[in-house]
Design a protein around this motif. Sequence first.
Motif, PDB file in Angstrom:
ATOM      1  N   LYS A 220       0.854  -1.189   0.000  1.00  0.00           N
ATOM      2  CA  LYS A 220       0.000   0.000   0.000  1.00  0.00           C
ATOM      3  C   LYS A 220       0.890   1.239   0.000  1.00  0.00           C
ATOM      4  O   LYS A 220       2.108   1.146   0.148  1.00  0.00           O
ATOM      5  CB  LYS A 220      -0.895  -0.015   1.242  1.00  0.00           C
ATOM      6  N   TRP A 221       0.288   2.401  -0.124  1.00  0.00           N
ATOM      7  CA  TRP A 221       1.039   3.655  -0.217  1.00  0.00           C
ATOM      8  C   TRP A 221       1.952   3.851   0.989  1.00  0.00           C
ATOM      9  O   TRP A 221       3.084   4.317   0.844  1.00  0.00           O
ATOM     10  CB  TRP A 221       0.099   4.857  -0.388  1.00  0.00           C
ATOM     11  N   ASN A 222       1.469   3.516   2.181  1.00  0.00           N
ATOM     12  CA  ASN A 222       2.278   3.745   3.383  1.00  0.00           C
ATOM     13  C   ASN A 222       3.495   2.820   3.429  1.00  0.00           C
ATOM     14  O   ASN A 222       4.540   3.182   3.977  1.00  0.00           O
ATOM     15  CB  ASN A 222       1.440   3.614   4.653  1.00  0.00           C
TER      16      ASN A 222
ATOM     17  N   PHE B  97       9.314   2.644   2.869  1.00  0.00           N
ATOM     18  CA  PHE B  97      10.474   2.157   2.138  1.00  0.00           C
ATOM     19  C   PHE B  97      11.362   3.311   1.683  1.00  0.00           C
ATOM     20  O   PHE B  97      12.585   3.235   1.771  1.00  0.00           O
ATOM     21  CB  PHE B  97      10.020   1.318   0.947  1.00  0.00           C
ATOM     22  N   VAL B  98      10.758   4.394   1.229  1.00  0.00           N
ATOM     23  CA  VAL B  98      11.528   5.578   0.814  1.00  0.00           C
ATOM     24  C   VAL B  98      12.328   6.119   1.997  1.00  0.00           C
ATOM     25  O   VAL B  98      13.505   6.488   1.847  1.00  0.00           O
ATOM     26  CB  VAL B  98      10.602   6.662   0.216  1.00  0.00           C
ATOM     27  N   LEU B  99      11.734   6.145   3.173  1.00  0.00           N
ATOM     28  CA  LEU B  99      12.455   6.616   4.363  1.00  0.00           C
ATOM     29  C   LEU B  99      13.628   5.692   4.711  1.00  0.00           C
ATOM     30  O   LEU B  99      14.700   6.158   5.087  1.00  0.00           O
ATOM     31  CB  LEU B  99      11.499   6.733   5.550  1.00  0.00           C
ATOM     32  N   ILE B 100      13.425   4.400   4.558  1.00  0.00           N
ATOM     33  CA  ILE B 100      14.502   3.451   4.837  1.00  0.00           C
ATOM     34  C   ILE B 100      15.640   3.619   3.830  1.00  0.00           C
ATOM     35  O   ILE B 100      16.815   3.574   4.195  1.00  0.00           O
ATOM     36  CB  ILE B 100      13.966   2.008   4.857  1.00  0.00           C
ATOM     37  N   VAL B 101      15.291   3.831   2.572  1.00  0.00           N
ATOM     38  CA  VAL B 101      16.324   4.060   1.555  1.00  0.00           C
ATOM     39  C   VAL B 101      17.088   5.350   1.878  1.00  0.00           C
ATOM     40  O   VAL B 101      18.307   5.412   1.723  1.00  0.00           O
ATOM     41  CB  VAL B 101      15.720   4.092   0.137  1.00  0.00           C
ATOM     42  N   GLY B 102      16.377   6.377   2.369  1.00  0.00           N
ATOM     43  CA  GLY B 102      17.048   7.606   2.794  1.00  0.00           C
ATOM     44  C   GLY B 102      18.032   7.337   3.926  1.00  0.00           C
ATOM     45  O   GLY B 102      19.153   7.861   3.937  1.00  0.00           O
ATOM     46  N   ALA B 103      17.625   6.496   4.864  1.00  0.00           N
ATOM     47  CA  ALA B 103      18.528   6.124   5.959  1.00  0.00           C
ATOM     48  C   ALA B 103      19.736   5.359   5.429  1.00  0.00           C
ATOM     49  O   ALA B 103      20.866   5.576   5.873  1.00  0.00           O
ATOM     50  CB  ALA B 103      17.773   5.279   6.990  1.00  0.00           C
ATOM     51  N   ALA B 104      19.516   4.495   4.451  1.00  0.00           N
ATOM     52  CA  ALA B 104      20.626   3.749   3.850  1.00  0.00           C
ATOM     53  C   ALA B 104      21.599   4.693   3.155  1.00  0.00           C
ATOM     54  O   ALA B 104      22.816   4.513   3.225  1.00  0.00           O
ATOM     55  CB  ALA B 104      20.095   2.715   2.864  1.00  0.00           C
ATOM     56  N   PHE B 105      21.071   5.712   2.499  1.00  0.00           N
ATOM     57  CA  PHE B 105      21.938   6.699   1.852  1.00  0.00           C
ATOM     58  C   PHE B 105      22.883   7.310   2.881  1.00  0.00           C
ATOM     59  O   PHE B 105      24.075   7.479   2.621  1.00  0.00           O
ATOM     60  CB  PHE B 105      21.092   7.792   1.187  1.00  0.00           C
ATOM     61  N   LEU B 106      22.359   7.613   4.067  1.00  0.00           N
ATOM     62  CA  LEU B 106      23.195   8.211   5.104  1.00  0.00           C
ATOM     63  C   LEU B 106      24.314   7.271   5.554  1.00  0.00           C
ATOM     64  O   LEU B 106      25.382   7.728   5.960  1.00  0.00           O
ATOM     65  CB  LEU B 106      22.334   8.630   6.295  1.00  0.00           C
TER      66      LEU B 106
END
Length: 123
Positions: A97-99, A104-113
């Motif tokens: 679902k959208w959430n 997932f986008v937030l987790i990918v952002g954390a991975a970028f860090l």
Amino acid sequence: MPSLPSSSYLIPILLLLGSNVFMTFAWYGHLKYKHAPLLTVILVSWGIAFFEYLLMVPANRMGSSVYSVVQLKTIQEIITLVVFAGFSAWYLGQPLKWNHYAAFVLIVGAAFLMFYDGPAPAH
């Protein structure tokens, strides 16, 4: 033109991808067969996990020579989420679902860090 990553960087990622496919089936594949006896499910899951280990251990051994352990674990977690998302929708028939996508986008952002070293020091 950017160059392709060398095999020393790519092979661990491919091995992690394969190992996560096996592990996802070992951990969640039985949910499609809830009528199967629990002991049978456990034994089959162990058998599947054996193949996961055949890929995961070399992936971590090779990957630790080119990635930090924290980076390697982060790569593994992102791969796990991608594999599970596909598995959930394709095999279990439970689309995201959208959430889920937003998380997932937030987790990918954390991975970028995890991989960001910051700007180069000024000379």
